[in-house]
Motif scaffolding. Structure first.
Motif, PDB file in Angstrom:
ATOM      1  N   VAL A  81       1.568 -43.457  17.098  1.00 58.47           N
ATOM      2  CA  VAL A  81       0.880 -44.686  16.988  1.00 58.47           C
ATOM      3  C   VAL A  81      -0.689 -44.364  17.408  1.00 58.47           C
ATOM      4  O   VAL A  81      -0.871 -43.424  18.277  1.00 58.47           O
ATOM      5  CB  VAL A  81       1.327 -45.786  17.566  1.00 58.47           C
ATOM      6  N   ALA A 108       9.542 -51.678  23.327  1.00 59.69           N
ATOM      7  CA  ALA A 108       9.741 -52.976  23.451  1.00 59.69           C
ATOM      8  C   ALA A 108       9.848 -53.737  25.081  1.00 59.69           C
ATOM      9  O   ALA A 108       9.479 -54.480  25.392  1.00 59.69           O
ATOM     10  CB  ALA A 108      10.846 -53.604  22.759  1.00 59.69           C
ATOM     11  N   SER A 156       2.966 -60.244  18.805  1.00 61.70           N
ATOM     12  CA  SER A 156       4.038 -59.385  18.523  1.00 61.70           C
ATOM     13  C   SER A 156       4.999 -59.134  19.690  1.00 61.70           C
ATOM     14  O   SER A 156       5.040 -60.265  20.358  1.00 61.70           O
ATOM     15  CB  SER A 156       3.823 -58.218  17.983  1.00 61.70           C
ATOM     16  N   MET A 157       5.611 -58.319  19.958  1.00 64.89           N
ATOM     17  CA  MET A 157       6.523 -58.162  21.049  1.00 64.89           C
ATOM     18  C   MET A 157       5.869 -58.552  22.732  1.00 64.89           C
ATOM     19  O   MET A 157       6.523 -59.191  23.166  1.00 64.89           O
ATOM     20  CB  MET A 157       6.992 -56.665  20.803  1.00 64.89           C
ATOM     21  N   THR A 179      -7.933 -63.179  12.032  1.00 64.26           N
ATOM     22  CA  THR A 179      -8.094 -61.774  12.555  1.00 64.26           C
ATOM     23  C   THR A 179      -9.159 -61.757  13.509  1.00 64.26           C
ATOM     24  O   THR A 179     -10.134 -62.220  13.618  1.00 64.26           O
ATOM     25  CB  THR A 179      -8.470 -60.977  11.327  1.00 64.26           C
ATOM     26  N   VAL A 180      -8.806 -61.203  14.929  1.00 56.82           N
ATOM     27  CA  VAL A 180     -10.133 -61.008  15.834  1.00 56.82           C
ATOM     28  C   VAL A 180     -10.890 -59.779  15.635  1.00 56.82           C
ATOM     29  O   VAL A 180     -10.491 -58.658  15.054  1.00 56.82           O
ATOM     30  CB  VAL A 180      -9.220 -60.516  17.223  1.00 56.82           C
ATOM     31  N   GLY A 236      -2.043 -54.429  20.636  1.00 58.86           N
ATOM     32  CA  GLY A 236      -1.040 -53.231  20.169  1.00 58.86           C
ATOM     33  C   GLY A 236      -1.580 -51.936  19.589  1.00 58.86           C
ATOM     34  O   GLY A 236      -2.678 -51.547  19.719  1.00 58.86           O
ATOM     35  N   ASP A 272      -2.862 -64.343  16.118  1.00 55.46           N
ATOM     36  CA  ASP A 272      -2.492 -63.200  15.175  1.00 55.46           C
ATOM     37  C   ASP A 272      -2.666 -63.442  13.954  1.00 55.46           C
ATOM     38  O   ASP A 272      -2.661 -64.637  13.241  1.00 55.46           O
ATOM     39  CB  ASP A 272      -0.868 -62.992  15.470  1.00 55.46           C
ATOM     40  N   VAL A 313      -9.318 -52.860  16.388  1.00 53.20           N
ATOM     41  CA  VAL A 313     -10.021 -54.059  17.141  1.00 53.20           C
ATOM     42  C   VAL A 313     -10.264 -53.554  18.368  1.00 53.20           C
ATOM     43  O   VAL A 313     -11.090 -54.134  19.185  1.00 53.20           O
ATOM     44  CB  VAL A 313      -9.433 -55.313  16.539  1.00 53.20           C
ATOM     45  N   HIS A 318       6.865 -62.033  12.403  1.00 58.31           N
ATOM     46  CA  HIS A 318       6.950 -60.777  12.804  1.00 58.31           C
ATOM     47  C   HIS A 318       8.446 -60.081  12.552  1.00 58.31           C
ATOM     48  O   HIS A 318       9.294 -60.578  13.006  1.00 58.31           O
ATOM     49  CB  HIS A 318       6.690 -60.440  14.351  1.00 58.31           C
ATOM     50  N   VAL A 375      -1.750 -56.262  27.888  1.00 59.47           N
ATOM     51  CA  VAL A 375      -0.317 -56.089  27.969  1.00 59.47           C
ATOM     52  C   VAL A 375       0.174 -55.216  26.730  1.00 59.47           C
ATOM     53  O   VAL A 375      -0.344 -55.281  25.490  1.00 59.47           O
ATOM     54  CB  VAL A 375       0.706 -57.320  27.999  1.00 59.47           C
ATOM     55  N   GLY A 376       1.355 -54.568  26.608  1.00 58.05           N
ATOM     56  CA  GLY A 376       1.964 -53.967  25.570  1.00 58.05           C
ATOM     57  C   GLY A 376       1.342 -52.670  25.209  1.00 58.05           C
ATOM     58  O   GLY A 376       0.576 -51.935  25.953  1.00 58.05           O
ATOM     59  N   GLY A 390       2.902 -60.116  23.244  1.00 57.71           N
ATOM     60  CA  GLY A 390       2.555 -61.473  23.171  1.00 57.71           C
ATOM     61  C   GLY A 390       3.235 -62.632  23.209  1.00 57.71           C
ATOM     62  O   GLY A 390       3.062 -63.603  23.788  1.00 57.71           O
ATOM     63  N   PRO A 440      11.794 -52.373  16.001  1.00 58.73           N
ATOM     64  CA  PRO A 440      12.787 -51.441  16.325  1.00 58.73           C
ATOM     65  C   PRO A 440      13.736 -50.907  15.100  1.00 58.73           C
ATOM     66  O   PRO A 440      14.305 -49.828  15.103  1.00 58.73           O
ATOM     67  CB  PRO A 440      13.628 -51.637  17.538  1.00 58.73           C
TER      68      PRO A 440
HETATM   69  C1  LIG Z   1       8.230 -47.061  13.666  1.00 61.84           C
HETATM   70  C2  LIG Z   1       8.374 -47.844  15.173  1.00 61.84           C
HETATM   71  C3  LIG Z   1       9.463 -48.075  15.603  1.00 61.84           C
HETATM   72  C4  LIG Z   1       9.751 -48.404  16.887  1.00 61.84           C
HETATM   73  N1  LIG Z   1      11.056 -48.419  17.207  1.00 61.84           N
HETATM   74  C5  LIG Z   1      11.335 -48.889  18.601  1.00 61.84           C
HETATM   75  C6  LIG Z   1      12.642 -48.962  19.193  1.00 61.84           C
HETATM   76  O1  LIG Z   1      13.543 -48.664  18.759  1.00 61.84           O
HETATM   77  N2  LIG Z   1      12.684 -49.535  20.509  1.00 61.84           N
HETATM   78  C7  LIG Z   1      11.503 -49.753  21.229  1.00 61.84           C
HETATM   79  O2  LIG Z   1      12.107 -50.232  22.245  1.00 61.84           O
HETATM   80  N3  LIG Z   1      10.344 -49.653  20.681  1.00 61.84           N
HETATM   81  C8  LIG Z   1      10.188 -49.433  19.348  1.00 61.84           C
HETATM   82  N4  LIG Z   1       8.809 -49.207  19.293  1.00 61.84           N
HETATM   83  C9  LIG Z   1       7.786 -49.685  19.924  1.00 61.84           C
HETATM   84  C10 LIG Z   1       7.432 -51.045  19.795  1.00 61.84           C
HETATM   85  O3  LIG Z   1       7.519 -51.722  18.675  1.00 61.84           O
HETATM   86  C11 LIG Z   1       6.221 -51.379  20.435  1.00 61.84           C
HETATM   87  O4  LIG Z   1       6.317 -51.033  21.850  1.00 61.84           O
HETATM   88  C12 LIG Z   1       5.852 -52.802  20.323  1.00 61.84           C
HETATM   89  O5  LIG Z   1       5.803 -53.379  18.951  1.00 61.84           O
HETATM   90  C13 LIG Z   1       4.490 -53.133  20.862  1.00 61.84           C
HETATM   91  O6  LIG Z   1       4.206 -54.354  20.913  1.00 61.84           O
HETATM   92  P1  LIG Z   1       2.823 -55.117  20.875  1.00 61.84           P
HETATM   93  O7  LIG Z   1       2.915 -56.506  21.232  1.00 61.84           O
HETATM   94  O8  LIG Z   1       2.167 -54.469  22.240  1.00 61.84           O
HETATM   95  O9  LIG Z   1       1.984 -54.467  19.759  1.00 61.84           O
HETATM   96  P2  LIG Z   1       2.286 -54.575  18.385  1.00 61.84           P
HETATM   97  O10 LIG Z   1       3.639 -54.812  17.989  1.00 61.84           O
HETATM   98  O11 LIG Z   1       1.305 -53.140  17.775  1.00 61.84           O
HETATM   99  O12 LIG Z   1       1.695 -55.878  17.936  1.00 61.84           O
HETATM  100  C14 LIG Z   1       0.220 -56.118  17.768  1.00 61.84           C
HETATM  101  C15 LIG Z   1       0.014 -57.254  17.257  1.00 61.84           C
HETATM  102  O13 LIG Z   1      -1.184 -57.632  17.187  1.00 61.84           O
HETATM  103  C16 LIG Z   1      -1.698 -58.218  15.894  1.00 61.84           C
HETATM  104  N5  LIG Z   1      -3.099 -57.644  15.635  1.00 61.84           N
HETATM  105  C17 LIG Z   1      -3.687 -56.659  15.576  1.00 61.84           C
HETATM  106  N6  LIG Z   1      -4.932 -56.435  15.455  1.00 61.84           N
HETATM  107  C18 LIG Z   1      -5.388 -57.689  15.126  1.00 61.84           C
HETATM  108  C19 LIG Z   1      -6.608 -58.318  14.844  1.00 61.84           C
HETATM  109  N7  LIG Z   1      -7.881 -57.758  14.627  1.00 61.84           N
HETATM  110  N8  LIG Z   1      -6.463 -59.698  14.735  1.00 61.84           N
HETATM  111  C20 LIG Z   1      -5.348 -60.469  14.870  1.00 61.84           C
HETATM  112  N9  LIG Z   1      -4.057 -59.954  15.022  1.00 61.84           N
HETATM  113  C21 LIG Z   1      -4.162 -58.447  15.248  1.00 61.84           C
HETATM  114  C22 LIG Z   1      -0.876 -57.605  14.840  1.00 61.84           C
HETATM  115  O14 LIG Z   1      -0.659 -58.404  13.731  1.00 61.84           O
HETATM  116  C23 LIG Z   1       0.525 -57.587  15.711  1.00 61.84           C
HETATM  117  O15 LIG Z   1       1.097 -58.664  15.766  1.00 61.84           O
HETATM  118  C24 LIG Z   1       8.771 -48.737  17.755  1.00 61.84           C
HETATM  119  C25 LIG Z   1       7.342 -48.661  17.230  1.00 61.84           C
HETATM  120  C26 LIG Z   1       7.212 -48.129  15.783  1.00 61.84           C
HETATM  121  C27 LIG Z   1       5.934 -47.808  15.372  1.00 61.84           C
END
Ligand SMILES: Cc1cc2nc3c(=O)[nH]c(=O)nc-3n(C[C@H](O)[C@H](O)[C@H](O)COP(=O)(O)OP(=O)(O)OC[C@H]3O[C@@H](n4cnc5c(N)ncnc54)[C@H](O)[C@@H]3O)c2cc1C
Length: 404
Positions: free
Chosen positions: A267, A326, A19-20, A88-89, A117, A44, A272, A49, A307-308, A22, A53
């Motif tokens: 959140v 993000a 996601s954002m 899926t991890v 995430g 993933d 996992v 994806h 990260v993230g 990775g 936001p």
């Molecule tokens: C409703 C909402 C609105 C938001 N709006 C904004 C905004 O307007 N502006 C902003 O900057 N931020 C916003 N955010 C925050 C932003 O979306 C997050 O900070 C960002 O998505 C985090 O990215 P990440 O890659 O760390 O994790 P995540 O986006 O949580 O992604 C985690 C990834 O890991 C994968 N995954 C998880 N577990 C497993 C597993 N066991 N096996 C395989 N894959 C797995 C998932 O499929 C996913 O692709 C918002 C968040 C939410 C919930």
């Protein structure tokens, strides 16, 4: 380290989560000559994806899915040395840097970056029945809620359907505003519905300045949202909710018939994260300022970064108040990618910098705010346009293959 069995697939780098955070780690690795030579696997369960936001606009279809999705696998596989591993991890042996997938595959790498995430879901067991509340973050969740809304709004559905949004932070305000926007665009096939926003605190948008909270409340009420502050969800039942209204001097418990409850109360760690062999704080994975994962003794685990949203930076035993946003993902990905390459080359590593604020765009149905510290701009059209512009810039970063 013992040599891997033939069943174990080996990579130079594994990025867990695309996601954002990775996908940006891969982007940062590819920008460097050394990074482009590495065999990288991105794991993933999602190949595509949706843009988180603007997830509320995707739910309402104000923003069509086709314009708001990153084809992550397309981006990853555009380079000869990178591979998308859809799966899926289930767990990780962090010291052996070995990852296990649900389908039985095992993967190993010299370096691992965890970007798994968070989930938008209520904390289990604290409120009876709350597991029935739905969150909207990922595509499959948006589809489920969209289907539920369609059933509710069908002429054969309940007479006065009501949707309750729980949580008056940014996500809750945006969701309630977007539902109001949807309800106002009703016709013979899609009936209007009532929207209640339930918030336990005294004012909306507690993370932003007071004026932003006041304006958000005004805009929501003007669009017909039934706003309940100082209202705490006590129980979710099959036909409604029970909540405590703390506005009167003597708090009272009230029942409200409800057809759908949406969770926007924050959140929590992806499930996992507890099975990755990395020490946690409140469920989040601990890292030092170099974004290296920590073990139970607070020592850095060789070759593992986080990260993230999953990462919790611990400095001198204090947790940094990093933003789960993000932009923070992009900043962290850059540091982790640089440190990963530095570790491979035996070069000096760099530290992450704490930034506690950044401008916020808050969409409230037909209205919209831009908030930065005490500054609040009420700019409906410009902000809607600007947030979409940012989304397109985000996709453009990952190139044409990512739009395929
Ligand atoms: C409703 C909402 C609105 C938001 N709006 C904004 C905004 O307007 N502006 C902003 O900057 N931020 C916003 N955010 C925050 C932003 O979306 C997050 O900070 C960002 O998505 C985090 O990215 P990440 O890659 O760390 O994790 P995540 O986006 O949580 O992604 C985690 C990834 O890991 C994968 N995954 C998880 N577990 C497993 C597993 N066991 N096996 C395989 N894959 C797995 C998932 O499929 C996913 O692709 C918002 C968040 C939410 C919930």
């Amino acid at each position: 380290m013992s040599s891997p069995s033939p069943a174990v697939e080996r990579y130079d780098v594994l990025i867990l989560g695309g996601s954002m955070a990775g996908v940006e780690v891969l982007y940062q690795l590819r920008r460097k000559r050394r990074g482009r030579t590495l065999r990288v696997g991105v794991v993933d369960r999602q190949e595509v994806h949706g843009y988180i936001p603007l997830c509320q606009e995707r739910l309402s279809r104000r923003l069509h899915d086709a314009h708001a999705r990153l084809h992550t696998a397309g981006y990853v596989t555009a380079a000869p040395n990178a591979e998308m591993i859809v799966g899926t991890v289930t767990r990780m042996n962090s010291t052996a840097r070995r990852v296990f997938l649900e389908d039985g595959r095992a993967l190993e790498a010299e370096m691992i970056v965890v970007a798994l995430g968070s989930v938008l879901a209520p904390p289990a067991h604290r409120i009876p029945g709350v597991e029935g509340a739905l969150g909207v973050k990922f595509d499959h969740e948006a589809h489920e809620v969209r289907d539920r809304l369609q059933q509710l709004r069908a002429p054969s559905g309940p007479t006065q359907p009501r949707v309750v949004v729980v949580g008056g932070g940014i996500s809750g305000v945006e969701m309630a505003g977007e539902l109001a926007w949807m309800s106002q665009r009703s016709d013979d096939l899609q009936r209007p519905f009532e929207i209640t926003l339930l918030h336990s605190g005294p004012r909306l948008l507690p993370a932003l300045c007071e004026r932003a909270g006041t304006l958000a409340a005004d805009h929501l009420e003007a669009q017909g949202v039934d706003l309940r502050v100082k209202a705490r969800l006590m129980e979710m039942r099959s036909d409604g909710i029970l909540f405590e209204d703390r506005v009167p001097t003597t708090p009272e418990q009230l029942e409200m018939p409800t057809d759908l409850v949406l969770w926007a109360g924050g959140v929590r760690p992806a499930p996992v994260l507890e099975r990755l062999g990395i020490a946690r704080r409140d469920g989040w994975l601990t890292v030092n300022r170099e974004l290296r994962a920590l073990d139970a003794d607070g020592a850095a685990i060789e070759g593992v970064f986080v990260v993230g949203d999953a990462a919790c930076v611990v400095d001198d035993d204090a947790v940094w108040p990093t933003m789960k946003r993000a932009i923070e993902c992009l900043w962290q990905a850059k540091v982790a990618a640089a440190n990963l390459l530095a570790s491979l080359e035996g070069a000096a590593t760099r530290v992450h910098r704490l930034r506690e604020d950044f401008p916020h765009g808050v969409s409230i149905g037909a209205r919209s705010l831009v908030v930065y510290g005490p500054l609040v701009l009420d700019l409906p059209r410009i902000n809607t346009w600007f947030r979409r512009f940012l989304m397109r810039r985000y996709f453009a970063r990952y190139g044409a293959r990512a739009r395929g």
